[in-house]
Design an enzyme around this catalytic site. Structure first.
Site, short mmCIF file in Angstrom:
data_model
loop_
_atom_site.label_atom_id
_atom_site.label_comp_id
_atom_site.label_asym_id
_atom_site.label_seq_id
_atom_site.Cartn_x
_atom_site.Cartn_y
_atom_site.Cartn_z
N GLU A 6 -5.40 -0.63 -7.29
CA GLU A 6 -6.46 0.19 -6.71
C GLU A 6 -6.03 1.65 -6.73
O GLU A 6 -4.86 1.96 -6.49
CB GLU A 6 -6.72 -0.26 -5.26
CG GLU A 6 -7.37 -1.62 -5.18
CD GLU A 6 -7.15 -2.30 -3.85
OE1 GLU A 6 -6.08 -2.08 -3.23
OE2 GLU A 6 -8.03 -3.07 -3.43
N HIS A 23 0.84 -1.20 0.00
CA HIS A 23 0.00 0.00 0.00
C HIS A 23 0.87 1.24 0.00
O HIS A 23 1.93 1.27 0.62
CB HIS A 23 -0.89 0.03 1.25
CG HIS A 23 -2.22 -0.62 1.04
ND1 HIS A 23 -3.41 0.05 1.16
CD2 HIS A 23 -2.54 -1.89 0.72
CE1 HIS A 23 -4.42 -0.78 0.92
NE2 HIS A 23 -3.91 -1.96 0.66
#
Length: 329
Positions: free
Chosen positions: A108, A40
């Site tokens: 994402e 992330h």
């Protein structure tokens, strides 16, 4: 359980680098095997509070543990060019031979839009991912390669640091098309926990793709990432889920949401019932054991668990004593 491994999902969105390393070591001491580390750039919601660089963390995790490990998952299509992902994965495997794997996904916006530019629809993101896989495979040969595709270009180049054997590549899949293509093109599957019915469909499609490529899907690695909330009492387990992992109760695709602060606004709408069928929230270790056993029985041979609360040491103790020993392959 020789043919099933239960590892930990290293939540780098929640814990600092040093704490993540400490928890990995503590987990291994209690019987957990392996680490699936989150890639992330930002946490899901601000209160999670961290987001360390996965490739630095994988090297540190490998140095401090003995099990398998890999990114769950990295996107080789936007923030990182596939050539850079190939170099990172090759270096990690060359340093820790036989222990690493490369998990890739289509990305994402939360993590990938940060470099700016157009954020494409899902079908294009999937095409980019499969082309990225082609680039990575070419570089893993160690030969001079060129590539001139729809999305990526490589001038004549090669990887100079290579392991004896390239790491296996697993693809994150949840839909019918990606699951089939993953069975056909990848070395294994990664998918998040869901209902047994949905997971059964994913495995059927994966096996069909593997069969098309002349492979036996039953013998291939099938990795499942399971989020759960355990605490000493149900109310604490629920409080942990609602505060630390409200995204577990968001019943919509999340790949287009760009900011942790947007997720925080959406989290205000999440209710307990939204976790139903998506995540087990309970203080009863046996309830968690039963859910994990269903995943094993469905055909998953490597499961990486993430307890969403901050109560990690208690969780590792209880699951090491009361859950792992009771799971059967």
């Amino acid at each position: 359980m020789s043919d099933v491994q239960i590892g930990l999902a290293a939540a780098l969105e929640q814990f600092s680098p040093r704490e993540s390393i400490r928890l990995a070591k503590a987990g291994e001491e209690r019987g957990f095997s392996g680490q699936m580390a989150a890639d992330h750039f930002q946490p899901w919601v601000p209160q999670q509070g961290e987001s360390s660089f996965v490739w630095s963390m994988l090297a540190s995790l490998a140095e401090n543990t003995t099990g398998d490990l890999g990114p769950g998952v990295t996107c080789p299509s936007f923030r990182l060019h596939p050539a850079m992902v190939a170099q990172a994965a090759a270096t990690l495997e060359a340093t820790y031979p036989g222990r690493t794997w490369l998990g890739i996904g289509s990305g994402e916006a939360l993590n990938e839009h940060i470099i700016g530019g157009y954020w494409p629809e899902a079908p294009e993101r999937v095409r980019r991912m499969f082309e990225a896989l082609e680039v990575i495979r070419k570089l893993f040969t160690g030969k001079d390669v060129k590539h001139n595709g729809e999305f990526f270009k490589l001038h004549t180049t090669r990887l100079w640091t290579l392991p004896e054997t390239p790491p296996p590549v697993y693809i994150a899949s949840a839909g019918p098309y990606t699951s089939r293509k993953t069975g056909e093109l990848a070395d294994g599957l990664i998918t998040p926990g869901a209902s047994i019915e949905k997971l059964g469909g994913i495995l059927d499609n994966f096996n069909a793709g593997a069969k098309k490529a002349g492979k036996n899907g039953d013998e291939m690695p099938k990795l499942l990432q399971v989020h759960l909330s355990w605490a000493e009492d149900d109310e604490t387990a629920w409080a942990n889920a609602m505060d630390q992992w409200p995204n577990g109760g968001m019943k919509f695709p999340k790949a287009d949401v760009r900011s942790p602060f947007d997720f925080a606004q959406m989290a205000k709408l999440v209710r307990r019932e939204d976790f139903e069928g998506r995540m087990v929230v309970s203080s009863d270790p046996d309830e968690h054991r039963a859910a994990l056993q269903k995943y094993i029985d469905a055909g998953f041979n490597r499961i990486y668990i993430h307890n969403v609360g901050r109560n990690q040491d208690q969780f590792l103790d209880v699951f090491g004593k009361e859950v792992l020993p009771k799971l059967t392959a």
